[in-house]
Design a protein around this motif. Structure first.
Motif, short mmCIF file in Angstrom:
data_model
loop_
_atom_site.label_atom_id
_atom_site.label_comp_id
_atom_site.label_asym_id
_atom_site.label_seq_id
_atom_site.Cartn_x
_atom_site.Cartn_y
_atom_site.Cartn_z
N ASN A 1 0.86 -1.19 0.00
CA ASN A 1 0.00 0.00 0.00
C ASN A 1 0.89 1.24 0.00
O ASN A 1 1.31 1.73 1.06
N ILE A 2 1.20 1.75 -1.19
CA ILE A 2 2.12 2.88 -1.30
C ILE A 2 1.55 4.13 -0.63
O ILE A 2 2.30 4.92 -0.05
N ALA A 3 0.24 4.30 -0.68
CA ALA A 3 -0.37 5.46 -0.02
C ALA A 3 -0.12 5.40 1.48
O ALA A 3 0.20 6.42 2.11
N MET A 4 -0.26 4.22 2.07
CA MET A 4 -0.01 4.08 3.50
C MET A 4 1.47 4.30 3.82
O MET A 4 1.82 4.94 4.82
N SER A 5 2.34 3.78 2.95
CA SER A 5 3.79 3.97 3.15
C SER A 5 4.13 5.45 3.09
O SER A 5 4.94 5.94 3.88
N SER A 6 3.53 6.17 2.15
CA SER A 6 3.78 7.61 2.03
C SER A 6 3.27 8.36 3.25
O SER A 6 3.92 9.30 3.74
N ALA A 7 2.11 7.95 3.74
CA ALA A 7 1.56 8.59 4.95
C ALA A 7 2.51 8.40 6.12
O ALA A 7 2.70 9.33 6.93
N LEU A 8 3.10 7.21 6.23
CA LEU A 8 4.08 6.97 7.29
C LEU A 8 5.29 7.89 7.14
O LEU A 8 5.73 8.51 8.11
N MET A 9 5.83 7.98 5.93
CA MET A 9 7.04 8.78 5.72
C MET A 9 6.81 10.26 6.00
O MET A 9 7.75 10.98 6.30
N ALA A 10 5.56 10.70 5.92
CA ALA A 10 5.24 12.08 6.25
C ALA A 10 5.23 12.33 7.76
O ALA A 10 5.27 13.48 8.20
N LEU A 11 5.23 11.24 8.55
CA LEU A 11 5.15 11.36 10.01
C LEU A 11 6.50 11.15 10.70
O LEU A 11 6.59 11.31 11.92
N VAL A 12 7.52 10.77 9.94
CA VAL A 12 8.83 10.49 10.52
C VAL A 12 9.86 11.47 9.94
O VAL A 12 9.51 12.40 9.23
N ASP A 13 11.13 11.24 10.25
CA ASP A 13 12.17 12.12 9.72
C ASP A 13 13.10 11.33 8.81
O ASP A 13 12.90 10.14 8.57
N GLU A 14 14.16 12.00 8.33
CA GLU A 14 15.03 11.40 7.32
C GLU A 14 15.88 10.25 7.86
O GLU A 14 16.46 9.50 7.08
N ARG A 15 15.94 10.09 9.17
CA ARG A 15 16.72 8.98 9.74
C ARG A 15 15.93 7.67 9.73
O ARG A 15 16.52 6.60 9.90
N PHE A 16 14.64 7.74 9.53
CA PHE A 16 13.79 6.54 9.53
C PHE A 16 14.17 5.64 8.36
O PHE A 16 14.36 6.10 7.24
N GLU A 17 14.26 4.33 8.61
CA GLU A 17 14.67 3.37 7.59
C GLU A 17 13.45 2.59 7.08
O GLU A 17 12.88 1.79 7.81
N LEU A 18 13.09 2.85 5.84
CA LEU A 18 11.98 2.17 5.18
C LEU A 18 12.54 1.17 4.19
O LEU A 18 13.21 1.55 3.23
N PHE A 19 12.28 -0.11 4.43
CA PHE A 19 12.73 -1.16 3.53
C PHE A 19 11.52 -1.79 2.84
O PHE A 19 10.55 -2.14 3.50
N SER A 20 11.60 -1.93 1.54
CA SER A 20 10.55 -2.63 0.83
C SER A 20 10.56 -4.10 1.24
O SER A 20 11.62 -4.74 1.25
N GLY A 21 9.40 -4.63 1.55
CA GLY A 21 9.27 -6.06 1.82
C GLY A 21 8.77 -6.81 0.61
O GLY A 21 8.55 -8.02 0.67
N ASN A 22 8.59 -6.09 -0.51
CA ASN A 22 8.12 -6.70 -1.76
C ASN A 22 9.13 -6.38 -2.86
O ASN A 22 9.43 -5.21 -3.10
N ASP A 23 9.64 -7.41 -3.52
CA ASP A 23 10.66 -7.19 -4.54
C ASP A 23 10.15 -6.40 -5.74
O ASP A 23 10.96 -5.81 -6.46
#
Length: 294
Positions: A169-191
């Motif tokens: 869910n890219i929309a949900m992932s984007s919503a998360l990234m708007a709530l954190v800072d640049e140090r947050f580590e987002l890893f794709s779990g889908n290739d």
């Protein structure tokens, strides 16, 4: 407290014919991954059939991976459970073994409220000092860490540093990234979503594909980080038919079949997982040849 950047492999667990863990083969796989440019080893995750490993096997596989890798690249230990106390125990053992970080899956089957998720992950993370990556995979657990809960965990628990996002869910992932800072580590779990998540600030991927194509998976990420956006996109799209074949049956059935097709001799799977159906195996073999790894 960054753990890694790039392509980490969600490593398969090789078994002997009698179903026991094949540690000699595991060492070979680890060396092949390091030689292939993999940026991190993820031991005892979903792809490793962790659900069918005993607690003793689980901890020993982690210890063995740490020992063989010997600080050459990070080792992240999958120590999540639907029992908080069990996850704490496994996490402490992984830290004592020398793991560089932990991967903590959402509690499955018994589920939890969002407050329960917060308390579950906070208690595990606060029981250790090493970085913790949460694993959001609702398709397998029936639970979703909502962006607000994930952001709260990140901001309030010092060693929770990011998430393996397999929500699709890219929309949900984007919503998360708007709530954190640049140090947050987002890893794709889908290739099939490596580049899309990199585009919203992702740090890389925790990958099934890397088991059979470590150099190529690393290259998708590295091209992005080097500023070759077109190249990263091209390699992502080129891999899509193979990725679809790798998920034509439940993971890790196809990737183990693929590894055996490549001569890795990683053995079969533990029940309830079974060997790949022939019609799907034929498609997988065809896509591996087209991709140039067979």
């Amino acid at each position: 407290m960054a753990v890694f950047q790039g392509a980490g492999v969600a490593l398969i667990t090789p078994f002997h014919a009698d179903g026991s863990v094949n540690y000699e083969k595991l060492a070979e796989l680890l060396e092949e991954q390091i030689a292939g440019g993999t940026d991190a080893i993820i031991a005892c995750g979903t792809t490793a059939e962790a659900a069918t490993l005993s607690e003793e096997e689980h901890s020993e596989v982690i210890r063995y991976c740490v020992r063989v890798v010997n600080h050459r690249i990070p080792v992240i230990a999958g120590t999540g459970s639907n029992c908080t106390a069990t996850a704490v125990k496994l996490s402490r053992e992984a830290e004592a073994a020398g793991a560089d970080g932990l991967l903590l899956v959402t509690p499955y089957y018994n589920k939890a409220t969002q407050d329960g998720l917060f308390r579950h992950f906070a208690q595990i993370a606060e029981s250790v000092r090493i970085p913790c990556i949460l694993y959001n995979v609702p398709s397998r657990t029936g639970m979703t860490i909502l962006p607000e809960t994930m952001a709260r965990l990140y901001h309030e628990v010092e060693n929770i540093v990011g998430v393996k996002d397999a929500t699709g869910n890219i929309a949900m992932s984007s919503a998360l990234m708007a709530l954190v800072d640049e140090r947050f580590e987002l890893f794709s779990g889908n290739d099939d979503e490596i580049v899309p998540l990199l585009s919203i600030g992702g740090s890389g991927v925790i990958s099934v594909l890397s088991n059979i194509a470590p150099r190529q998976t690393h290259e998708i990420c590295q091209r992005w980080f080097d500023g070759d956006i077109a190249g990263a996109r091209r390699e992502q799209l080129r891999a899509l038919p193979l990725i679809r074949a790798l998920f034509s049956e439940v993971n890790p059935i196809p990737v183990k079949a693929a590894a055996n097709l490549m001569g890795m001799e990683v053995g079969s799977l533990r029940l309830p997982l079974t060997d790949m159906e022939e019609k799907n195996r034929e498609v997988l073999e065809k896509e591996m040849k087209k991709y140039g790894i067979l």
